[in-house]
Structure formats: structure tokens, C-alpha cells
Scaffold this motif. Structure first.
Motif, mmCIF file in Angstrom:
data_model
loop_
_atom_site.group_PDB
_atom_site.id
_atom_site.type_symbol
_atom_site.label_atom_id
_atom_site.label_comp_id
_atom_site.label_asym_id
_atom_site.label_seq_id
_atom_site.Cartn_x
_atom_site.Cartn_y
_atom_site.Cartn_z
ATOM 1 N N ARG A 1 18.216 -43.019 24.540
ATOM 2 C CA ARG A 1 18.115 -44.019 23.464
ATOM 3 C C ARG A 1 19.457 -44.062 22.729
ATOM 4 N N LYS A 2 20.163 -45.158 22.879
ATOM 5 C CA LYS A 2 21.522 -45.270 22.350
ATOM 6 C C LYS A 2 21.606 -45.162 20.836
ATOM 7 N N THR A 3 20.600 -45.668 20.147
ATOM 8 C CA THR A 3 20.642 -45.673 18.687
ATOM 9 C C THR A 3 19.637 -44.702 18.082
ATOM 10 N N CYS A 4 19.270 -43.673 18.836
ATOM 11 C CA CYS A 4 18.312 -42.713 18.300
ATOM 12 C C CYS A 4 18.918 -42.041 17.062
ATOM 13 N N LYS A 5 18.069 -41.742 16.095
ATOM 14 C CA LYS A 5 18.514 -41.180 14.818
ATOM 15 C C LYS A 5 18.739 -39.679 14.954
ATOM 16 N N ILE A 6 19.950 -39.252 14.658
ATOM 17 C CA ILE A 6 20.302 -37.839 14.698
ATOM 18 C C ILE A 6 20.352 -37.335 13.262
ATOM 19 N N ARG A 7 19.583 -36.286 12.998
ATOM 20 C CA ARG A 7 19.458 -35.757 11.642
ATOM 21 C C ARG A 7 20.044 -34.349 11.541
ATOM 22 N N ALA A 8 20.227 -33.897 10.315
ATOM 23 C CA ALA A 8 20.749 -32.547 10.074
ATOM 24 C C ALA A 8 19.891 -31.522 10.807
ATOM 25 N N GLY A 9 20.546 -30.549 11.415
ATOM 26 C CA GLY A 9 19.853 -29.501 12.156
ATOM 27 C C GLY A 9 19.792 -29.744 13.646
ATOM 28 N N GLN A 10 20.102 -30.962 14.075
ATOM 29 C CA GLN A 10 20.074 -31.266 15.500
ATOM 30 C C GLN A 10 21.424 -30.945 16.139
ATOM 31 N N VAL A 11 21.384 -30.699 17.447
ATOM 32 C CA VAL A 11 22.592 -30.384 18.218
ATOM 33 C C VAL A 11 22.724 -31.403 19.344
ATOM 34 N N VAL A 12 23.908 -31.998 19.444
ATOM 35 C CA VAL A 12 24.204 -32.989 20.486
ATOM 36 C C VAL A 12 25.272 -32.402 21.395
ATOM 37 N N GLU A 13 25.062 -32.496 22.699
ATOM 38 C CA GLU A 13 26.035 -32.004 23.676
ATOM 39 C C GLU A 13 26.472 -33.156 24.564
ATOM 40 N N CYS A 14 27.794 -33.255 24.740
ATOM 41 C CA CYS A 14 28.363 -34.315 25.557
ATOM 42 C C CYS A 14 29.758 -33.908 25.990
ATOM 43 N N GLU A 15 30.068 -34.065 27.276
ATOM 44 C CA GLU A 15 31.414 -33.809 27.792
ATOM 45 C C GLU A 15 31.961 -32.448 27.367
ATOM 46 N N ASN A 16 31.173 -31.418 27.510
ATOM 47 C CA ASN A 16 31.578 -30.052 27.197
ATOM 48 C C ASN A 16 31.892 -29.836 25.717
ATOM 49 N N VAL A 17 31.297 -30.682 24.865
ATOM 50 C CA VAL A 17 31.438 -30.550 23.414
ATOM 51 C C VAL A 17 30.047 -30.411 22.813
ATOM 52 N N ARG A 18 29.924 -29.479 21.879
ATOM 53 C CA ARG A 18 28.650 -29.254 21.188
ATOM 54 C C ARG A 18 28.827 -29.676 19.731
ATOM 55 N N ILE A 19 28.049 -30.677 19.304
ATOM 56 C CA ILE A 19 28.140 -31.200 17.941
ATOM 57 C C ILE A 19 26.929 -30.698 17.155
ATOM 58 N N GLU A 20 27.194 -29.929 16.122
ATOM 59 C CA GLU A 20 26.136 -29.460 15.230
ATOM 60 C C GLU A 20 26.141 -30.369 14.006
ATOM 61 N N VAL A 21 25.011 -31.014 13.741
ATOM 62 C CA VAL A 21 24.909 -31.947 12.640
ATOM 63 C C VAL A 21 24.347 -31.221 11.418
ATOM 64 N N VAL A 22 25.056 -31.331 10.302
ATOM 65 C CA VAL A 22 24.649 -30.638 9.075
ATOM 66 C C VAL A 22 24.512 -31.652 7.936
ATOM 67 N N ALA A 23 23.732 -31.310 6.940
ATOM 68 C CA ALA A 23 23.535 -32.182 5.775
ATOM 69 C C ALA A 23 24.808 -32.219 4.941
ATOM 70 N N GLY A 24 25.042 -33.358 4.315
ATOM 71 C CA GLY A 24 26.239 -33.537 3.497
ATOM 72 C C GLY A 24 26.013 -33.202 2.052
#
Length: 74
Positions: free
Chosen positions: A51-74
């Protein structure tokens, strides 16, 4: 795997997946981000996400192209 920490804007509680890829530099544009997601190359919390526009919220982890993105609250 290279870790990146992405901080959500305090005014928003989520970011769309394709925009997250753009904002972290993994995609040159939102359209490129959509293509990357559609290819099956992105995992959210360990599961392939198509899902291209799925909502990513704080606490979720996204992995793509050998990169790990940790999403945190602002």
C-alpha cells in the motif's frame, strides 16, 4: 543494515509510506516512492507492504534497500 531515525512532525501522527521514502532520501520523489513500494521492496514491521500511502506511525520500523527507518514521535 544502515539505521535512520525519522521524527514525525509534532502536528502529525503519521506519514504516508511513499512520502517517508522521499523524506529520508531513499526516493527522489513521491512517485518514485510509490514505484519502490509497488515493487515489493519495502517492509513495514517485517512484512512486505504494497500500500503506497499506508500510514506509518511512531514505533513502526520500515526497511528498504538495506536501510532501517525507525519512526519516532516528534
Amino acid at each position: 543494515m544502515q539505521p535512520i531515525q525519522f521524527e514525525l512532525d509534532a502536528a502529525h501522527d503519521f506519514v504516508e509510506l511513499n512520502q517517508l521514502l522521499k523524506l529520508t532520501g531513499l526516493a527522489h520523489s513521491g512517485g518514485t516512492g510509490k514505484a519502490i513500494v509497488a515493487s515489493g521492496a519495502v517492509r513495514v514491521d517485517g512484512q512486505v507492504e504494497l500500500r503506497k500511502t499506508c500510514k506509518i506511525r511512531a514505533g513502526q520500523v520500515v526497511e528498504c534497500e538495506n536501510v532501517r527507518i525507525e519512526v519516532v514521535a516528534g
